[in-house]
Design a protein around this motif. Structure first.
Motif, PDB file in Angstrom:
ATOM      1  N   LYS A 122       2.991   5.728  -6.003  1.00 13.87           N
ATOM      2  CA  LYS A 122       2.966   5.451  -7.439  1.00 13.87           C
ATOM      3  C   LYS A 122       4.124   4.560  -7.897  1.00 13.87           C
ATOM      4  CE  LYS A 122       0.493   9.741  -8.566  1.00 13.87           C
ATOM      5  NZ  LYS A 122      -0.737   9.290  -8.104  1.00 13.87           N
ATOM      6  N   ARG A 123       4.596   3.711  -7.011  1.00 10.14           N
ATOM      7  CA  ARG A 123       5.661   2.754  -7.330  1.00 10.14           C
ATOM      8  C   ARG A 123       4.988   1.395  -7.563  1.00 10.14           C
ATOM      9  NH1 ARG A 123       9.888   3.586  -2.709  1.00 10.14           N
ATOM     10  NH2 ARG A 123      10.952   1.936  -3.855  1.00 10.14           N
ATOM     11  N   PHE A 124       4.223   1.339  -8.657  1.00  8.45           N
ATOM     12  CA  PHE A 124       3.348   0.206  -8.928  1.00  8.45           C
ATOM     13  C   PHE A 124       4.106  -1.096  -9.146  1.00  8.45           C
ATOM     14  CE2 PHE A 124       1.034   4.007 -10.598  1.00  8.45           C
ATOM     15  CZ  PHE A 124       0.158   4.121  -9.531  1.00  8.45           C
ATOM     16  N   ALA A 125       5.207  -1.051  -9.886  1.00  3.93           N
ATOM     17  CA  ALA A 125       5.978  -2.278 -10.138  1.00  3.93           C
ATOM     18  C   ALA A 125       6.579  -2.828  -8.850  1.00  3.93           C
ATOM     19  CB  ALA A 125       7.075  -2.012 -11.174  1.00  3.93           C
ATOM     20  N   GLN A 126       6.997  -1.949  -7.943  1.00  6.40           N
ATOM     21  CA  GLN A 126       7.558  -2.402  -6.667  1.00  6.40           C
ATOM     22  C   GLN A 126       6.465  -2.899  -5.724  1.00  6.40           C
ATOM     23  OE1 GLN A 126       8.332   0.646  -7.990  1.00  6.40           O
ATOM     24  NE2 GLN A 126      10.511   0.561  -8.397  1.00  6.40           N
ATOM     25  N   ALA A 127       5.254  -2.368  -5.851  1.00  3.09           N
ATOM     26  CA  ALA A 127       4.140  -2.791  -4.998  1.00  3.09           C
ATOM     27  C   ALA A 127       3.631  -4.174  -5.407  1.00  3.09           C
ATOM     28  CB  ALA A 127       3.006  -1.776  -5.073  1.00  3.09           C
ATOM     29  N   GLN A 128       3.725  -4.493  -6.671  1.00  2.08           N
ATOM     30  CA  GLN A 128       3.178  -5.756  -7.179  1.00  2.08           C
ATOM     31  C   GLN A 128       3.659  -6.979  -6.397  1.00  2.08           C
ATOM     32  OE1 GLN A 128       3.655  -6.350 -11.431  1.00  2.08           O
ATOM     33  NE2 GLN A 128       3.295  -8.547 -11.238  1.00  2.08           N
TER      34      GLN A 128
ATOM     35  N   GLN B  37       0.219  -0.458 -14.709  1.00  2.75           N
ATOM     36  CA  GLN B  37       1.466  -0.738 -15.426  1.00  2.75           C
ATOM     37  C   GLN B  37       1.251  -0.928 -16.934  1.00  2.75           C
ATOM     38  OE1 GLN B  37       4.393  -3.382 -13.345  1.00  2.75           O
ATOM     39  NE2 GLN B  37       2.743  -3.488 -11.818  1.00  2.75           N
ATOM     40  N   GLY B  38       0.019  -0.857 -17.392  1.00  2.00           N
ATOM     41  CA  GLY B  38      -0.207  -0.870 -18.830  1.00  2.00           C
ATOM     42  C   GLY B  38      -1.183  -1.922 -19.314  1.00  2.00           C
ATOM     43  N   SER B  39      -1.628  -1.722 -20.542  1.00  2.00           N
ATOM     44  CA  SER B  39      -2.674  -2.551 -21.133  1.00  2.00           C
ATOM     45  C   SER B  39      -2.261  -4.009 -21.314  1.00  2.00           C
ATOM     46  CB  SER B  39      -3.132  -1.966 -22.464  1.00  2.00           C
ATOM     47  OG  SER B  39      -2.048  -1.907 -23.375  1.00  2.00           O
TER      48      SER B  39
ATOM     49  N   VAL C  13       0.838  -1.201   0.000  1.00  2.00           N
ATOM     50  CA  VAL C  13       0.000   0.000   0.000  1.00  2.00           C
ATOM     51  C   VAL C  13       0.876   1.254   0.000  1.00  2.00           C
ATOM     52  CG1 VAL C  13      -1.637   1.369   1.375  1.00  2.00           C
ATOM     53  CG2 VAL C  13      -2.037  -1.075   1.028  1.00  2.00           C
ATOM     54  N   LYS C  14       1.907   1.266   0.821  1.00  2.00           N
ATOM     55  CA  LYS C  14       2.802   2.438   0.865  1.00  2.00           C
ATOM     56  C   LYS C  14       3.451   2.685  -0.498  1.00  2.00           C
ATOM     57  CE  LYS C  14       3.864   2.009   5.758  1.00  2.00           C
ATOM     58  NZ  LYS C  14       4.861   1.620   6.761  1.00  2.00           N
TER      59      LYS C  14
END
Length: 154
Positions: free
Chosen positions: A65-71, A98-100, A59-60
């Motif tokens: 907006k660090r989506f790849a690291q959150a995954q 992260q994209g379509s 969540v943090k």
């Protein structure tokens, strides 16, 4: 019809920026206060589960907006607790962001979150956004109708 979709998209985008994305942090439950021999009251906090810890780290990262690291944090939370609907919802969110190329996986995770927790309003909201991005207007409208029933302000 186009106006409704535009309003839905604008509402979703506004909500994301106003409230953050996905589901919020999971807070571990506290145990009741325990008296010690000195008569001082000291609260004892139940240690959070590893799944909740991984989820909160995700969540943090997501909020920054660090989506790849959150995954991988949400994937870890799901591995540790396969019934963690909010983790599926947030995994779907970060994949979508992260994209379509990730849309089909994202949809599967939104569906799993809803299967586990049918009243998780955020999952309908973000799945509706995904449906709009995928050009599935009818599905987006259905999710909007469900969202209004569950949580009108969202």
């Amino acid at each position: 019809m186009k106006s409704l979709l535009r309003i839905t998209a604008i509402a979703a985008i506004t909500t994301v920026s106003a409230f953050g994305a996905g589901s919020g942090s999971a807070v571990p439950a506290e145990q009741p206060a325990v008296k010690e021999k000195s008569a001082a009251v000291k609260p004892v906090v139940k240690e959070e589960s590893p799944a909740v810890g991984a989820y909160n780290e995700g969540v943090k990262l997501m909020q920054n907006k660090r989506f790849a690291q959150a995954q991988p944090k949400f994937e870890q939370a799901i591995k540790l607790d396969p019934d963690f609907a909010e983790a599926y919802n947030n995994l779907a969110f970060v994949l979508r962001k992260q994209g379509s190329a990730n849309f089909s996986k994202s949809l599967a995770y939104y569906n799993k979150a809803i299967e586990l927790k049918p009243k998780l309003a955020e999952a309908y909201m973000y799945r509706g956004v995904l449906y709009t991005q995928m050009g599935r207007k009818g599905d987006a409208q259905a999710d909007l109708a469900t969202l209004k029933k569950l949580n009108g302000p969202l």
